[in-house]
Design an enzyme around this catalytic site. Structure first.
Site, mmCIF file in Angstrom:
data_model
loop_
_atom_site.group_PDB
_atom_site.id
_atom_site.type_symbol
_atom_site.label_atom_id
_atom_site.label_comp_id
_atom_site.label_asym_id
_atom_site.label_seq_id
_atom_site.Cartn_x
_atom_site.Cartn_y
_atom_site.Cartn_z
ATOM 1 N N LYS A 66 0.841 -1.101 0.165
ATOM 2 C CA LYS A 66 0.081 0.134 0.104
ATOM 3 C C LYS A 66 0.863 1.310 0.043
ATOM 4 O O LYS A 66 0.515 2.316 -0.738
ATOM 5 C CB LYS A 66 -1.083 -0.065 1.122
ATOM 6 C CG LYS A 66 -1.975 -0.861 1.182
ATOM 7 C CD LYS A 66 -2.704 -1.219 2.346
ATOM 8 C CE LYS A 66 -3.796 -2.496 2.084
ATOM 9 N NZ LYS A 66 -4.687 -2.620 3.470
ATOM 10 N N GLN A 87 -4.286 -1.536 9.610
ATOM 11 C CA GLN A 87 -4.310 -3.017 9.255
ATOM 12 C C GLN A 87 -4.736 -4.213 10.112
ATOM 13 O O GLN A 87 -4.492 -4.029 11.218
ATOM 14 C CB GLN A 87 -2.671 -3.120 8.669
ATOM 15 C CG GLN A 87 -2.696 -4.730 7.690
ATOM 16 C CD GLN A 87 -3.537 -4.450 6.435
ATOM 17 O OE1 GLN A 87 -3.487 -3.243 5.741
ATOM 18 N NE2 GLN A 87 -3.915 -5.501 6.072
ATOM 19 N N ASP A 92 -10.865 2.882 4.508
ATOM 20 C CA ASP A 92 -11.103 1.509 4.059
ATOM 21 C C ASP A 92 -12.758 1.308 4.040
ATOM 22 O O ASP A 92 -13.038 0.177 3.921
ATOM 23 C CB ASP A 92 -10.641 0.802 5.574
ATOM 24 C CG ASP A 92 -9.226 -0.072 5.282
ATOM 25 O OD1 ASP A 92 -8.976 -0.378 3.878
ATOM 26 O OD2 ASP A 92 -8.666 -0.220 6.080
HETATM 27 N N1 GUN Z 1 -6.920 -6.971 6.347
HETATM 28 C C1 GUN Z 1 -7.284 -7.561 4.939
HETATM 29 N N2 GUN Z 1 -7.677 -6.777 4.027
HETATM 30 C C2 GUN Z 1 -7.799 -5.445 4.661
HETATM 31 C C3 GUN Z 1 -8.098 -4.268 4.190
HETATM 32 O O1 GUN Z 1 -8.684 -4.137 3.018
HETATM 33 N N3 GUN Z 1 -7.944 -3.273 4.969
HETATM 34 C C4 GUN Z 1 -7.524 -3.265 6.345
HETATM 35 N N4 GUN Z 1 -7.140 -2.145 7.027
HETATM 36 N N5 GUN Z 1 -7.121 -4.314 6.742
HETATM 37 C C5 GUN Z 1 -7.319 -5.823 6.022
#
Ligand code: GUN
Length: 292
Positions: free
Chosen positions: A52, A96, A119
């Site tokens: 990311k 995350q 998100d």
């Molecule tokens: N863990 C797995 N997928 C995601 C996501 O799209 N965002 C976040 N913050 N954690 C995740």
């Protein structure tokens, strides 16, 4: 069978975003700025967060990565979230997931200012999504919608079966596919670990979205001819055929199921890259204050 190329589509989207950022900055605007919080050193989470941050750099965003040890207190983590909420230079914030067991994930999610919740996990944004109001859509479901749209796959009136009811993928996906939108307007069946006669249901799917996290769970006897398959799974398994000694498998037995499919996403290179592209898109929307 047509392969839904998430890698190429995500690159197209990133290029589109990079052009928008360049014109934003040329017009005297600020660069979009995404902050990510990573707790602990889980290998998969580390890989995702690094990807990311790298993607932010690629499209010209600023990024901040805040790391905590796995034993950080909930209080300390919430304090950091509040600090970022109040930092006017940061447009988007993600924490995350998963978080260590001693931290209440929902409490953390609810502490993120919905305006910065790129998100789309905050209950306020999930509610807006369900009501078909403008909001940040969760990145993986949004990436799937984008693939369906860009490949011009007809969804209206189709039977969409979703396997898995996670808060991140299955549940929002089921809501989005049922909304009065394009893509959308499906008749949706959301299936999960307590579903009976799963195979009877999946065999009636025109669009089958699989997000349960079990390698090669969907086999050829579970689908009908011409099905459109969206495979969200990604499981790392040992392999003596690759240089690294590992390979990635989806939730669908690709070799056999692809033969019966009209469209199918590969793993890797399908849904995965789209998730990051949509996170960037949400961050750009946050910067331009297009929602709130
Ligand atoms: N863990 C797995 N997928 C995601 C996501 O799209 N965002 C976040 N913050 N954690 C995740």
């Amino acid at each position: 069978m047509i392969l839904l190329d998430g890698k190429k589509t995500a690159n197209d989207i990133k290029n589109e975003i990079a052009i928008k950022v360049a014109s934003l900055v040329a017009g005297g605007g600020k660069k979009p700025h995404l902050a990510a919080i990573l707790v602990g050193s889980d290998g998969a989470s580390e890989t995702y967060v690094n990807a990311k941050v790298k993607a932010c750099n690629k499209v010209g965003f600023d990024s901040t990565l805040v790391r905590f040890n796995a034993d950080v207190s909930e209080e300390e983590l919430l304090a950091e979230v509040k600090k970022i909420n109040n930092n006017s230079d940061i447009d988007g914030l993600i924490v995350q997931l998963p978080l260590p067991a001693h931290i209440d994930e929902m409490k953390v999610t609810e502490t993120i200012n919905p305006i910065k919740d790129v998100d789309g996990f905050h209950p306020a944004n999930i509610g807006r999504m369900a009501l078909n109001l403008p909001t940040y859509l969760p990145a993986t479901p949004a990436g799937i919608l984008e693939l369906l749209e860009r490949y011009k796959i007809e969804t209206s009136g189709k039977h969409c079966v979703v396997i898995g009811r996670s808060h991140i993928v299955g549940s929002p996906m089921s809501i989005l596919m049922a909304r009065n939108n394009n893509p959308g307007n499906c008749t949706v069946t959301l299936t999960h670990s307590r579903t009976q006669n799963l195979k009877e249901i999946t065999k009636t799917a025109d669009i089958l979205i699989v997000a349960l996290g079990k390698a090669e769970f969907v086999t050829t006897d579970m689908v009908k001819d011409g099905v459109c398959i969206i495979d969200v799974g990604i499981t790392r398994v040992k392999s003596d055929k690759t240089k690294s000694g590992w390979k990635l498998l989806g939730d669908v037995a690709f070799d056999e199921v692809s033969k019966k499919s009209s469209f199918i996403t590969p793993v890797p290179g399908g849904v995965g890259p789209m998730t990051i592209a949509m996170l960037l898109k949400n961050t750009l929307v946050a910067t331009a204050k297009l929602l709130y």
